[in-house]
Design a protein around this motif. Structure first.
Motif, PDB file in Angstrom:
ATOM      1  N   SER A   1      -6.368  -4.679   5.942  1.00 30.49           N
ATOM      2  CA  SER A   1      -4.893  -4.685   5.246  1.00 30.49           C
ATOM      3  C   SER A   1      -4.030  -5.671   6.137  1.00 30.49           C
TER       4      SER A   1
ATOM      5  N   TYR B   1     -18.778   9.350   8.638  1.00 30.38           N
ATOM      6  CA  TYR B   1     -17.628   8.620   8.197  1.00 30.38           C
ATOM      7  C   TYR B   1     -16.577   9.438   7.618  1.00 30.38           C
TER       8      TYR B   1
ATOM      9  N   ASP C   1     -13.300  -0.136   1.512  1.00 29.32           N
ATOM     10  CA  ASP C   1     -14.375   0.583   2.332  1.00 29.32           C
ATOM     11  C   ASP C   1     -15.878   0.180   2.274  1.00 29.32           C
ATOM     12  N   ARG C   2     -15.941  -0.987   1.601  1.00 26.36           N
ATOM     13  CA  ARG C   2     -17.364  -1.499   1.102  1.00 26.36           C
ATOM     14  C   ARG C   2     -17.916  -1.936   2.537  1.00 26.36           C
TER      15      ARG C   2
ATOM     16  N   LEU D   1      -3.790   3.040   5.294  1.00 31.07           N
ATOM     17  CA  LEU D   1      -3.787   3.163   3.867  1.00 31.07           C
ATOM     18  C   LEU D   1      -4.505   2.349   2.782  1.00 31.07           C
ATOM     19  N   ASP D   2      -5.142   1.080   3.753  1.00 33.40           N
ATOM     20  CA  ASP D   2      -6.263   0.332   3.001  1.00 33.40           C
ATOM     21  C   ASP D   2      -7.320   1.026   2.333  1.00 33.40           C
ATOM     22  N   GLY D   3      -7.635   0.661   1.445  1.00 35.05           N
ATOM     23  CA  GLY D   3      -8.847   1.497   0.622  1.00 35.05           C
ATOM     24  C   GLY D   3     -10.084   0.578   0.561  1.00 35.05           C
TER      25      GLY D   3
ATOM     26  N   GLU E   1     -11.836  13.771  -0.604  1.00 34.02           N
ATOM     27  CA  GLU E   1     -12.857  12.556  -0.788  1.00 34.02           C
ATOM     28  C   GLU E   1     -14.261  13.116  -0.273  1.00 34.02           C
TER      29      GLU E   1
ATOM     30  N   ALA F   1     -22.443   1.863   7.703  1.00 32.87           N
ATOM     31  CA  ALA F   1     -22.880   3.218   7.614  1.00 32.87           C
ATOM     32  C   ALA F   1     -24.324   3.329   7.188  1.00 32.87           C
TER      33      ALA F   1
ATOM     34  N   ILE G   1     -22.875   9.501   2.670  1.00 31.61           N
ATOM     35  CA  ILE G   1     -23.094   8.139   2.567  1.00 31.61           C
ATOM     36  C   ILE G   1     -24.569   8.101   1.782  1.00 31.61           C
TER      37      ILE G   1
ATOM     38  N   LEU H   1       0.794  -1.193   0.037  1.00 34.74           N
ATOM     39  CA  LEU H   1      -0.083  -0.051  -0.085  1.00 34.74           C
ATOM     40  C   LEU H   1       0.717   1.235  -0.039  1.00 34.74           C
TER      41      LEU H   1
ATOM     42  N   VAL I   1     -17.483  12.321   1.576  1.00 40.58           N
ATOM     43  CA  VAL I   1     -17.521  11.362   2.534  1.00 40.58           C
ATOM     44  C   VAL I   1     -19.423  11.168   2.708  1.00 40.58           C
TER      45      VAL I   1
ATOM     46  N   TYR J   1     -25.065  -2.294   0.064  1.00 37.10           N
ATOM     47  CA  TYR J   1     -25.963  -2.540   1.342  1.00 37.10           C
ATOM     48  C   TYR J   1     -27.021  -3.261   0.935  1.00 37.10           C
TER      49      TYR J   1
ATOM     50  N   ASN K   1     -11.274  -7.771   8.134  1.00 36.64           N
ATOM     51  CA  ASN K   1     -10.665  -9.130   7.910  1.00 36.64           C
ATOM     52  C   ASN K   1      -9.796  -9.471   9.114  1.00 36.64           C
TER      53      ASN K   1
ATOM     54  N   LYS L   1     -18.777   1.371   4.445  1.00 32.11           N
ATOM     55  CA  LYS L   1     -20.027   2.048   3.729  1.00 32.11           C
ATOM     56  C   LYS L   1     -21.276   1.282   4.079  1.00 32.11           C
ATOM     57  N   VAL L   2     -21.393  -0.028   4.048  1.00 35.82           N
ATOM     58  CA  VAL L   2     -22.584  -1.066   4.369  1.00 35.82           C
ATOM     59  C   VAL L   2     -22.913  -0.865   5.763  1.00 35.82           C
TER      60      VAL L   2
ATOM     61  N   ARG M   1     -11.559   0.740  -3.924  1.00 36.39           N
ATOM     62  CA  ARG M   1     -10.053   0.261  -3.982  1.00 36.39           C
ATOM     63  C   ARG M   1      -9.588   1.399  -3.254  1.00 36.39           C
ATOM     64  N   GLY M   2      -9.794   2.608  -3.646  1.00 35.55           N
ATOM     65  CA  GLY M   2      -9.403   3.867  -2.469  1.00 35.55           C
ATOM     66  C   GLY M   2      -7.688   4.047  -2.523  1.00 35.55           C
TER      67      GLY M   2
ATOM     68  N   LEU N   1       0.384   4.187  -2.879  1.00 32.86           N
ATOM     69  CA  LEU N   1       0.186   5.764  -2.537  1.00 32.86           C
ATOM     70  C   LEU N   1       1.270   6.601  -2.543  1.00 32.86           C
TER      71      LEU N   1
ATOM     72  N   GLY O   1     -14.110   8.878   5.826  1.00 36.42           N
ATOM     73  CA  GLY O   1     -13.127   8.648   4.470  1.00 36.42           C
ATOM     74  C   GLY O   1     -11.897   7.944   4.708  1.00 36.42           C
ATOM     75  N   LEU O   2     -11.441   7.698   3.586  1.00 34.54           N
ATOM     76  CA  LEU O   2     -10.008   7.072   3.678  1.00 34.54           C
ATOM     77  C   LEU O   2      -8.890   7.421   4.349  1.00 34.54           C
ATOM     78  N   HIS O   3      -7.890   6.622   4.647  1.00 28.22           N
ATOM     79  CA  HIS O   3      -6.589   7.312   4.892  1.00 28.22           C
ATOM     80  C   HIS O   3      -6.269   8.111   6.083  1.00 28.22           C
TER      81      HIS O   3
END
Lengths: 537, 141
Positions: free
Chosen positions: B72, B44, B25-26, B21-23, A533, B32, A537, A95, A535, A428, B101, B29-30, A183-184, A99, B46-48
Motif C-alpha cells: 500500500s 500465514y 496477498d499474491r 488494510l492492504d489486500g 479468513e 508461503a 496455504i 483503503l 488461512v 506460485y 512494493n 502466498k507465493v 484483493r481482500g 473497509l 491472513g489479511l488486515h
C-alpha cells in the motif's frame, strides 16, 4: 506460453493448458455450426459481440481508474480527465473507505487518501462530484463490502441536485465473493454480504434501472494468479451465485439480468485472451438462456469492461509497459469489450501519474481513431485457429465450473478456502515458470540489461496533511449535523438489518442525515459479525 | 519443534504477515508456497492484521522469521512500529524481512530500523530462501 524442445520445433502450451499446433485449417473446425455456435453479432449466442454494429455505432467507453487524496483533488482530476475526452469515471477510494472505516479510526492511520480518495460522509461525495454532470456521464464506484452505502451516497447527491434516479448511470463493483479470493477488502461473512448485494439489485431494478448494481470481477481473480480459464469460470460461478440469490427473492430473471456486468483482465497470450472472451460470451448466453430461462436477449449478453491488467506489467524498464498496454488495448478491442481501461505504465509501483494516465487514454484513442479497430465487428471471426481455440477455451471453462459446482457452488468453495488455494497455487507455479525462463518476460528474464535500481520513476507524493484535513472535515460535519436524527436513523438501520427487509431505504436515510460510513459499517458489523479468513496455504 | 524429515534438523519456522488494510496477498502466498517447498514450516496470518497481532502470533508460535508483505505504500511506518515492538518484547532474535512494493530509496531507512532483509517485487524466490537459510543459521550460532 510454455515452450519445451520436442523434436525440431518447440511445443507451445497456453497458460490455460491448451496445446497449440503450428498450423490450423478447415479440418480443425469442420464440426463448427456457424448459425448455432457463432451467429451474427448482436444475436444469440453472441460469440461475435453483443451489439449488431459494435464499434461502428459507438466506440468502446474509455474509463481510467482514478481518485486520490481528498475529494477536492479527486474532483480536479475527474474534470481534467473529462476535458481530455474520457467518457466515464471510475472512482478509486482509499483503503479505510473500502473497509468501512472513518478517517479518524486508529486502524486508518497512515492510509487516509493513500490509494484513492477518502470518503467519510455524503459531504465528501458531494464535493468530489461538484460540477460534474452526473445525469450525463456514467460513474463506476470501485467499492465492495460497503457498496450499498456508497450507492446510497451517490443517489442522495443526485437527489439533492434534482436529477431523477432513472437517469443515473453507473456501476458499483460490489463483487464480494472475488474479494475473498483476491484483493481482500472484505468485512462481513459471506451470507449477509450477499444479502446486501441482493438488496441493491432489488432496489435498483425498481428505482435506478440504468445502474449496474454489481460487476463480477474475473479481473482480480486472474491478478491473484488464476489462469484465463479459471478467471472466466470462477467469475461465472460468482455471477450465478448472485443471480440465484436474487431469483430466490422472487424477482424474474429478465427484471435484472440485463444489468449484470463483468470486469475481466487482459495480459498474456493475445490469441488465448481473444478466444477467452468469445468463448465467454457464447457460454454466458447459453447459461442465461438454458439454465435461467432468460427470454430477453439483453439478459443473455456478457457486458464487460476488459482492461489491461497490472499483472502483465513489470517494474523493470517500466516504459515497456506503455507498449504492453497498447497490445492489451488491441486485444480488448479485438475481443469486443464495452468498456476499456488500462493499467498505466507506472502502476507496477505507484498510483498513476498524470502523464501515465494520459498515455493510457491516448493509447485507446489512437486505437479507436487511427488504426481501424472500429471498422468492422469481430474481425478475427472465421480464423481456423481463433474459432478452434474459442471452442477449446469454452470446454475448459465448463470443466472448471463443474468442479466448483460439484463442491456445492461458489459460496462453499470460497468459505472452505478451495478457490483461494487453487489460485495461490497457480500464482506460485506461474512465478516459478517466470523465474526459470519458461514463461518469457522481456527485461525480466530475457534481454535483461539495466539494474532495477537504475529506474527513474515519478512517485505519487503522499501528503500526510491530507489525513489531518480529512479528519478536520469529518469533525466539522459531525458537529453540524442533527445528532438525534443520526442516532434514530442508525437504530432503524440496526433493527432492519436483523430482519429480511431491504436495507436500502434505511441506508439512504442514514446517509441523508450525514451518518458516517464508519458508523453505518459498525451497525452492520454488530448485526452480521465479521468474515473469518481461511488461512491454509 | 518440528524436524525436517530429510535432514533431521529443526525446521525453520516462518510467519508470513499482512499488516494494515492492504489486500494484495499474491506475493505473500507465493512466498508461503516457496518456503514450504524449501522445507520450512510456514504460518500465514491472513489479511488486515495489526502490528500488535503480528508480534503476538510470532511470540506464541516462536517463529524464527517474520516476513511482512506491504503493497500500500505504508511500509515505513508499519516496519518502524514492528521493530519497536519487537525490541520492547525482547524479540530481537527474530529475522525480519520486508517485501512488496518497496522503492529502492526506502531500503536504507528500513535497514536502519533494524530490518534484516528487504525484497521488493521481482525478487527471486531462491534468493529469499537462501537468505533465510544463511541468516537463521548465523543467528542460531
Amino acid at each position: 506460453m510454455a515452450k519445451s524442445k520436442k523434436e525440431d520445433i518447440e511445443e507451445v502450451v497456453l497458460e490455460s493448458g491448451i496445446k497449440v499446433k503450428p498450423v490450423y485449417g478447415p479440418e480443425d473446425i469442420k464440426d463448427l455450426d456457424y448459425e448455432r455456435e457463432i451467429g451474427r453479432p448482436g444475436e444469440f449466442p453472441f460469440t461475435r459481440g453483443i451489439h449488431p454494429l459494435m464499434y461502428r455505432q459507438r466506440p468502446w467507453t474509455m474509463r481510467q481508474y482514478s481518485g486520490f487524496g481528498s475529494a477536492k483533488e479527486t474532483n480536479q482530476r475527474f474534470k481534467w480527465l473529462l476535458e481530455q475526452g474520457q467518457t466515464a469515471l471510475n472512482v478509486a477510494f482509499d483503503l479505510p473507505t473500502q473497509l468501512g472505516l472513518d478517517s479518524d479510526d486508529p486502524r486508518a492511520e497512515g492510509e487516509v487518501g493513500r490509494v484513492g480518495m477518502a470518503m467519510d460522509t455524503l459531504k465528501d461525495l458531494e464535493e468530489a462530484f461538484d460540477g460534474i454532470p452526473i445525469d450525463r456521464i456514467s460513474t463506476s464506484l470501485t467499492i465492495n463490502p460497503v457498496a450499498s452505502v456508497m450507492l446510497a451516497m451517490y443517489l442522495v447527491v443526485a437527489e439533492k441536485r434534482g436529477v431523477p434516479l432513472d437517469q443515473i448511470r453507473g456501476t458499483t463493483q460490489n463483487d464480494i465473493l472475488k474479494e475473498y479470493v483476491g484483493r481482500g477488502t472484505w468485512i462481513f461473512p459471506v451470507e449477509p454480504s450477499i444479502r446486501l448485494i441482493g438488496d441493491m439489485v432489488e432496489f435498483c431494478s425498481r428505482n435506478v434501472p440504468k445502474f449496474n448494481p454489481f460487476s463480477v470481477c474475473g479481473y482480480h481473480i486472474r491478478e491473484s494468479g488464476a489462469t484465463p480459464v479459471q478467471e472466466m469460470a470462477y467469475a461465472f460461478e460468482i455471477a450465478i451465485t448472485y443471480i440465484q440469490h436474487v431469483l430466490d427473492r422472487g424477482l424474474d430473471i429478465d427484471d435484472f439480468a440485463g444489468r449484470v456486468a463483468f470486469n475481466f483482465d487482459i495480459h498474456g497470450n493475445l490469441w488465448e485472451q481473444v478466444a477467452k472472451f468469445r468463448a465467454g460470451r457464447r457460454l454466458w448466453a447459453k447459461i442465461m438462456k438454458e439454465r435461467f430461462g432468460a427470454r430477453d436477449p439483453r439478459s443473455m449478453t456478457l457486458r464487460m469492461i476488459a482492461g489491461g491488467g497490472g499483472g502483465g506489467l513489470t517494474i523493470e524498464e517500466p516504459e515497456n509497459n506503455i507498449v504492453r498496454g497498447a497490445y492489451y488495448a488491441l486485444i480488448s478491442a479485438l475481443s469486443g469489450t464495452q468498456t476499456m481501461a488500462l493499467c498505466s505504465y507506472d502502476e507496477a509501483y505507484t498510483i498513476p501519474s498524470k502523464k501515465a494516465a494520459l498515455i493510457s487514454l491516448r493509447t485507446m484513442q489512437i486505437l479507436a481513431d487511427e488504426m481501424g479497430l472500429c471498422d468492422t465487428v469481430d474481425p478475427l471471426a472465421g480464423s481456423y485457429y481463433i474459432e478452434w481455440l474459442t471452442g477449446e477455451m469454452e470446454k475448459k471453462i465448463v470443466e472448471c465450473m463443474e468442479k466448483v459446482e460439484e463442491m456445492g457452488g461458489m459460496i462453499k468453495a470460497v468459505e472452505s478456502g478451495y478457490i483461494q488455494r487453487e489460485v495461490s497455487h497457480q500464482a506460485y507455479l506461474y512465478q516459478k515458470r517466470v523465474q526459470s525462463g519458461e514463461i518469457p518476460k522481456i527485461a525480466v528474464n530475457k534481454y535483461v540489461t539495466g539494474k532495477i535500481e537504475d529506474r527513474d520513476i515519478e512517485f505519487h507524493p503522499f501528503d500526510s496533511k491530507v489525513a489531518e484535513e480529512q479528519k478536520r472535515r469529518l469533525q466539522e460535519v459531525k458537529s453540524s449535523r442533527d445528532e438525534n436524527k443520526v442516532s434514530q436513523a442508525l437504530s432503524e438501520l440496526k433493527q432492519t438489518a436483523k430482519t429480511n427487509e431491504n436495507l436500502m431505504p434505511c441506508i439512504l436515510n442514514a446517509v441523508r442525515c450525514y451518518a458516517t460510513l464508519g458508523e453505518i459499517t459498525a451497525v452492520f458489523k454488530e448485526v452480521f459479525g465479521e468474515f473469518k479468513e481461511p488461512v491454509g496455504i | 519443534m518440528k524436524m525436517n524429515e530429510a535432514t533431521g534438523k529443526r525446521r525453520i519456522k516462518v510467519l508470513i504477515a499482512k499488516p494494515g488494510l492492504d489486500g494484495h496477498d499474491r506475493g505473500a502466498k507465493v512466498l508461503a508456497h516457496a518456503f514450504r517447498d524449501a522445507g520450512m514450516e510456514v504460518l500465514y496470518t491472513g489479511l488486515h492484521k495489526t502490528i500488535d497481532e503480528i508480534v503476538k502470533i510470532s511470540l506464541e508460535e516462536d517463529v524464527d522469521v517474520i516476513g511482512m508483505s506491504i503493497y500500500s505504500g505504508a511500509h515505513l511506518p508499519l516496519s518502524k512500529k514492528l521493530m519497536e515492538m519487537l525490541r520492547d518484547k525482547n524479540l530481537t532474535d527474530k529475522l525480519v524481512l520486508i517485501g512488496g512494493n518497496i522503492p529502492h530509496r526506502d531500503m536504507e531507512t528500513l535497514k536502519n530500523y533494524g530490518v534484516d532483509g528487504v525484497f521488493s517485487s521481482g525478487s527471486e524466490l531462491d534468493e529469499i530462501v537462501k537468505f533465510i537459510n544463511e541468516r537463521v543459521k548465523k543467528k542460531n550460532g
